[in-house]
Design a protein around this motif. Structure first.
Motif, PDB file in Angstrom:
ATOM      1  N   HIS A 147     -87.839  71.479 -14.909  1.00  0.00           N
ATOM      2  CA  HIS A 147     -87.821  71.848 -16.258  1.00  0.00           C
ATOM      3  C   HIS A 147     -86.650  71.757 -17.331  1.00  0.00           C
ATOM      4  O   HIS A 147     -86.918  71.895 -18.426  1.00  0.00           O
ATOM      5  N   VAL A 148     -85.528  71.378 -16.521  1.00  0.00           N
ATOM      6  CA  VAL A 148     -84.338  71.216 -17.580  1.00  0.00           C
ATOM      7  C   VAL A 148     -84.630  69.743 -18.228  1.00  0.00           C
ATOM      8  O   VAL A 148     -84.994  69.060 -17.483  1.00  0.00           O
ATOM      9  N   ARG A 149     -84.556  69.986 -19.487  1.00  0.00           N
ATOM     10  CA  ARG A 149     -84.705  68.323 -20.227  1.00  0.00           C
ATOM     11  C   ARG A 149     -83.734  67.376 -20.200  1.00  0.00           C
ATOM     12  O   ARG A 149     -83.838  66.717 -21.206  1.00  0.00           O
ATOM     13  N   HIS A 150     -82.578  67.535 -19.414  1.00  0.00           N
ATOM     14  CA  HIS A 150     -81.872  66.577 -19.316  1.00  0.00           C
ATOM     15  C   HIS A 150     -81.819  65.907 -18.027  1.00  0.00           C
ATOM     16  O   HIS A 150     -82.273  66.500 -17.204  1.00  0.00           O
ATOM     17  N   GLY A 151     -81.428  64.891 -17.929  1.00  0.00           N
ATOM     18  CA  GLY A 151     -81.341  64.022 -16.497  1.00  0.00           C
ATOM     19  C   GLY A 151     -80.155  64.744 -15.826  1.00  0.00           C
ATOM     20  O   GLY A 151     -79.249  64.809 -16.162  1.00  0.00           O
ATOM     21  N   ILE A 152     -80.732  64.877 -14.421  1.00  0.00           N
ATOM     22  CA  ILE A 152     -79.543  65.507 -13.533  1.00  0.00           C
ATOM     23  C   ILE A 152     -79.484  65.011 -12.347  1.00  0.00           C
ATOM     24  O   ILE A 152     -80.617  64.591 -11.698  1.00  0.00           O
ATOM     25  N   VAL A 153     -78.388  64.388 -11.945  1.00  0.00           N
ATOM     26  CA  VAL A 153     -78.182  63.733 -10.688  1.00  0.00           C
ATOM     27  C   VAL A 153     -77.250  64.301  -9.948  1.00  0.00           C
ATOM     28  O   VAL A 153     -76.014  64.703 -10.592  1.00  0.00           O
ATOM     29  N   THR A 170     -78.116  62.011 -23.578  1.00  0.00           N
ATOM     30  CA  THR A 170     -79.129  61.009 -24.420  1.00  0.00           C
ATOM     31  C   THR A 170     -78.637  59.523 -23.669  1.00  0.00           C
ATOM     32  O   THR A 170     -77.737  59.442 -23.087  1.00  0.00           O
ATOM     33  N   VAL A 171     -79.362  58.770 -24.208  1.00  0.00           N
ATOM     34  CA  VAL A 171     -79.059  57.189 -23.714  1.00  0.00           C
ATOM     35  C   VAL A 171     -77.781  56.744 -24.683  1.00  0.00           C
ATOM     36  O   VAL A 171     -76.966  56.340 -23.976  1.00  0.00           O
ATOM     37  N   MET A 172     -77.341  57.416 -25.766  1.00  0.00           N
ATOM     38  CA  MET A 172     -76.092  56.986 -26.413  1.00  0.00           C
ATOM     39  C   MET A 172     -75.041  57.915 -26.039  1.00  0.00           C
ATOM     40  O   MET A 172     -73.857  57.349 -26.376  1.00  0.00           O
ATOM     41  N   CYS A 173     -75.079  58.847 -25.438  1.00  0.00           N
ATOM     42  CA  CYS A 173     -74.111  59.936 -25.122  1.00  0.00           C
ATOM     43  C   CYS A 173     -74.403  60.524 -23.960  1.00  0.00           C
ATOM     44  O   CYS A 173     -75.491  61.345 -23.772  1.00  0.00           O
ATOM     45  N   TRP A 174     -73.707  60.381 -22.888  1.00  0.00           N
ATOM     46  CA  TRP A 174     -73.686  61.166 -21.745  1.00  0.00           C
ATOM     47  C   TRP A 174     -72.478  61.912 -21.328  1.00  0.00           C
ATOM     48  O   TRP A 174     -71.578  61.407 -21.428  1.00  0.00           O
ATOM     49  N   LYS A 175     -72.880  62.957 -20.589  1.00  0.00           N
ATOM     50  CA  LYS A 175     -71.745  63.776 -20.565  1.00  0.00           C
ATOM     51  C   LYS A 175     -71.444  64.019 -18.791  1.00  0.00           C
ATOM     52  O   LYS A 175     -72.602  64.065 -18.150  1.00  0.00           O
ATOM     53  N   LEU A 176     -70.414  63.770 -18.225  1.00  0.00           N
ATOM     54  CA  LEU A 176     -70.357  63.986 -16.799  1.00  0.00           C
ATOM     55  C   LEU A 176     -69.611  65.638 -16.786  1.00  0.00           C
ATOM     56  O   LEU A 176     -68.581  65.780 -17.366  1.00  0.00           O
ATOM     57  N   LEU A 177     -70.145  66.164 -15.833  1.00  0.00           N
ATOM     58  CA  LEU A 177     -69.657  67.345 -15.398  1.00  0.00           C
ATOM     59  C   LEU A 177     -69.522  67.403 -13.725  1.00  0.00           C
ATOM     60  O   LEU A 177     -70.121  67.419 -13.276  1.00  0.00           O
ATOM     61  N   ILE A 178     -68.188  67.564 -13.542  1.00  0.00           N
ATOM     62  CA  ILE A 178     -67.875  67.618 -12.391  1.00  0.00           C
ATOM     63  C   ILE A 178     -67.503  68.969 -12.040  1.00  0.00           C
ATOM     64  O   ILE A 178     -66.594  69.674 -12.507  1.00  0.00           O
ATOM     65  N   THR A 179     -67.934  69.518 -10.868  1.00  0.00           N
ATOM     66  CA  THR A 179     -68.158  70.705 -10.628  1.00  0.00           C
ATOM     67  C   THR A 179     -67.789  71.193  -8.887  1.00  0.00           C
ATOM     68  O   THR A 179     -68.424  70.292  -8.344  1.00  0.00           O
ATOM     69  N   SER A 232     -70.910  66.422  -6.901  1.00  0.00           N
ATOM     70  CA  SER A 232     -70.696  66.297  -8.505  1.00  0.00           C
ATOM     71  C   SER A 232     -72.057  66.131  -8.805  1.00  0.00           C
ATOM     72  O   SER A 232     -73.215  65.721  -8.232  1.00  0.00           O
ATOM     73  N   ILE A 233     -71.936  66.832 -10.312  1.00  0.00           N
ATOM     74  CA  ILE A 233     -73.115  66.630 -11.013  1.00  0.00           C
ATOM     75  C   ILE A 233     -73.262  65.754 -12.121  1.00  0.00           C
ATOM     76  O   ILE A 233     -72.065  65.687 -12.711  1.00  0.00           O
ATOM     77  N   ILE A 234     -74.258  64.725 -12.484  1.00  0.00           N
ATOM     78  CA  ILE A 234     -74.073  64.148 -13.679  1.00  0.00           C
ATOM     79  C   ILE A 234     -75.055  64.414 -14.567  1.00  0.00           C
ATOM     80  O   ILE A 234     -76.165  64.519 -14.168  1.00  0.00           O
ATOM     81  N   ILE A 235     -74.879  64.915 -15.784  1.00  0.00           N
ATOM     82  CA  ILE A 235     -75.920  65.361 -16.581  1.00  0.00           C
ATOM     83  C   ILE A 235     -76.062  64.197 -17.681  1.00  0.00           C
ATOM     84  O   ILE A 235     -74.946  64.039 -18.539  1.00  0.00           O
ATOM     85  N   SER A 236     -77.164  63.603 -17.822  1.00  0.00           N
ATOM     86  CA  SER A 236     -77.432  62.602 -18.737  1.00  0.00           C
ATOM     87  C   SER A 236     -78.029  63.197 -20.101  1.00  0.00           C
ATOM     88  O   SER A 236     -79.172  63.570 -19.985  1.00  0.00           O
ATOM     89  N   ILE A 246     -82.468  64.070  -7.915  1.00  0.00           N
ATOM     90  CA  ILE A 246     -82.407  63.566  -9.428  1.00  0.00           C
ATOM     91  C   ILE A 246     -83.751  64.103  -9.894  1.00  0.00           C
ATOM     92  O   ILE A 246     -84.571  63.947  -9.219  1.00  0.00           O
ATOM     93  N   ASN A 247     -83.549  64.375 -10.969  1.00  0.00           N
ATOM     94  CA  ASN A 247     -84.977  64.776 -11.614  1.00  0.00           C
ATOM     95  C   ASN A 247     -85.579  63.618 -12.372  1.00  0.00           C
ATOM     96  O   ASN A 247     -84.961  62.591 -12.858  1.00  0.00           O
ATOM     97  N   GLN A 248     -86.835  64.104 -12.897  1.00  0.00           N
ATOM     98  CA  GLN A 248     -87.585  62.990 -13.499  1.00  0.00           C
ATOM     99  C   GLN A 248     -86.998  62.393 -14.848  1.00  0.00           C
ATOM    100  O   GLN A 248     -87.264  61.482 -15.277  1.00  0.00           O
ATOM    101  N   TYR A 249     -86.106  63.416 -15.757  1.00  0.00           N
ATOM    102  CA  TYR A 249     -85.773  62.972 -16.888  1.00  0.00           C
ATOM    103  C   TYR A 249     -84.906  61.794 -16.976  1.00  0.00           C
ATOM    104  O   TYR A 249     -84.752  61.203 -17.828  1.00  0.00           O
ATOM    105  N   VAL A 250     -84.061  61.604 -15.770  1.00  0.00           N
ATOM    106  CA  VAL A 250     -83.166  60.536 -15.885  1.00  0.00           C
ATOM    107  C   VAL A 250     -83.951  59.208 -15.987  1.00  0.00           C
ATOM    108  O   VAL A 250     -83.342  58.340 -16.970  1.00  0.00           O
ATOM    109  N   SER A 251     -85.009  58.885 -15.488  1.00  0.00           N
ATOM    110  CA  SER A 251     -85.837  57.927 -15.524  1.00  0.00           C
ATOM    111  C   SER A 251     -86.512  57.751 -17.176  1.00  0.00           C
ATOM    112  O   SER A 251     -86.082  56.796 -17.729  1.00  0.00           O
TER     113      SER A 251
END
Length: 113
Positions: A15-21, A96-105, A90-94, A32-37
Motif C-alpha cells: 500500500h505504500v505508494r513509493h517503490g521500496i527495495v 520518482t523517476v527524476m528524484c530518488w532517495k536512498l535511506l540506509i538504515t 538496506s532499504i532503497i525508496i524510489s 520489492i514492491n509493485q511500485y518500483v516497476s
C-alpha cells in the motif's frame, strides 16, 4: 485481532505508494514492491526478490538514462556503505523517476546492520 509482523510488512509493501527495495548484505533483494516497476517503467519480472542489487541498479539506471560509469559508481557507493557497516540491511525508496532517495538504515525487521 492480532496481525503478525510479516502481515504488517506485506500490507506496507502493498500500500505504500513509493517503490521500496530491501536487500541483504549479499546484495540480494529480499523484498520489492509493485511500485518500483511502475515508477521506472520496468516489466514486473525485470527485478524481483532474489535479483541482485547490481541488476536493480542496471535496470533503474537504464530507465533514467544513467551511463555505465554512473551505475558502477552508485554500486560502488553501496558497497562502501556496506563495508562501513551501514549497508548490511538496506532499504532503497524510489520516490520518482527524476528524484530518488536512498535511506540506509539499521533495520529491525531484518535484524542486521
Amino acid at each position: 485481532m492480532s496481525v503478525s509482523a510479516a502481515e504488517q510488512l506485506a500490507l506496507v509493501m502493498e500500500h505504500v505508494r513509493h517503490g521500496i527495495v530491501i536487500y541483504d548484505r549479499d546484495e540480494r533483494i529480499l523484498l520489492i514492491n509493485q511500485y518500483v516497476s511502475r515508477i521506472f517503467g520496468l516489466s514486473d519480472s525485470a527485478v524481483t526478490a532474489g535479483s541482485s542489487l547490481a541488476d536493480y541498479l542496471h535496470h533503474v539506471g537504464n530507465a533514467v538514462g544513467w551511463s555505465d560509469v554512473r551505475k558502477a559508481t552508485i554500486l560502488d557507493n553501496h558497497r562502501q556503505w556496506a563495508r562501513e557497516g551501514c549497508g548490511a540491511s538496506s532499504i532503497i525508496i524510489s520516490m520518482t523517476v527524476m528524484c530518488w532517495k536512498l535511506l540506509i538504515t539499521r533495520n529491525p525487521i531484518l535484524g542486521r546492520c
